[in-house]
Write an enzyme that holds these catalytic residues in place. Structure first.
Site, short mmCIF file in Angstrom:
data_model
loop_
_atom_site.label_atom_id
_atom_site.label_comp_id
_atom_site.label_asym_id
_atom_site.label_seq_id
_atom_site.Cartn_x
_atom_site.Cartn_y
_atom_site.Cartn_z
N CYS A 103 -37.75 -9.08 -36.08
CA CYS A 103 -38.80 -8.20 -36.69
C CYS A 103 -38.25 -6.76 -36.52
O CYS A 103 -37.08 -6.70 -36.37
CB CYS A 103 -39.95 -8.40 -35.88
SG CYS A 103 -40.17 -8.05 -34.02
N HIS B 16 -27.20 -15.92 -16.74
CA HIS B 16 -28.27 -15.90 -15.65
C HIS B 16 -29.69 -16.52 -16.24
O HIS B 16 -30.22 -16.76 -15.11
CB HIS B 16 -28.49 -14.55 -15.11
CG HIS B 16 -27.20 -13.93 -14.36
ND1 HIS B 16 -27.21 -12.82 -13.63
CD2 HIS B 16 -25.98 -14.48 -14.26
CE1 HIS B 16 -26.07 -12.72 -13.01
NE2 HIS B 16 -25.27 -13.64 -13.44
C1 RB5 Z 1 -44.20 -4.85 -38.47
O1 RB5 Z 1 -44.59 -3.63 -39.05
C2 RB5 Z 1 -43.63 -4.66 -36.99
O2 RB5 Z 1 -44.73 -4.12 -36.24
C3 RB5 Z 1 -42.81 -5.90 -36.46
O3 RB5 Z 1 -41.85 -6.05 -37.32
C4 RB5 Z 1 -42.29 -5.67 -35.15
O4 RB5 Z 1 -41.55 -4.75 -34.90
C5 RB5 Z 1 -43.55 -5.93 -33.89
O5 RB5 Z 1 -43.18 -5.83 -32.71
#
Ligand code: RB5
Length: 147
Positions: free
Chosen positions: A69, A102
């Site tokens: 993400c 671990h």
């Molecule tokens: C998306 O904008 C962002 O919040 C997501 O990709 C991530 O970084 C969340 O933890």
């Protein structure tokens, strides 16, 4: 001894889609894999995609998960809500190595807005190649699994 080829489940939200696609491109000939999405740059909710990958790992559809993400943080929090998942967010190779040695980490999370693709590739290679040490760590991992 032949070691089993790992099957990887990839996932991401819109903030991690470029990194996920890049990693699939890099690893597609070395590992079996399933891409659990998201598949477009449209804004989506990261817990949905983290859960898809986490559920697949727990169900044994794939051996390990790699989720991207923006920061790596949201998907790691989400994946760790699924019983049996030990997800780690890594931005360096040493953390990646020790999360396997671990903690027997079964999901690796990374942030596209935090690290570059070359670093992510190195992190993945070390994480995928490192075996759990077991021994004294097994008891602690068992405790995690029972929480
Ligand atoms: C998306 O904008 C962002 O919040 C997501 O990709 C991530 O970084 C969340 O933890």
């Amino acid at each position: 001894m032949m070691t089993k080829k790992l099957k990887i489940g990839f996932g991401c939200d819109h903030g991690g889609i470029n990194l996920k696609n890049k990693l699939i491109e890099i690893f597609k000939d070395e590992y079996e894999y399933v891409d659990y999405g998201t598949y477009t740059a449209d804004s989506v909710d990261y817990p949905v995609y983290a859960k898809k990958v986490a559920d697949a790992v727990v169900a044994g559809e794939v051996d390990r998960g790699i989720i991207c993400c923006g920061s790596g943080i949201g998907v790691s929090i989400a994946a760790n809500k699924v019983k049996g998942i030990r997800a780690v967010v890594c931005s360096d190779t040493t953390s990646a190595r020790y999360s396997r040695l671990h903690n027997d980490a079964n999901v690796l999370c990374m942030g596209e807005r935090i690290i570059g693709a070359l670093t992510a590739e190195d992190i993945c290679r070390i994480w995928l190649d490192t075996e759990f040490e077991g021994g004294r760590h097994q008891r602690r991992v068992d405790m995690l699994n029972n929480m």
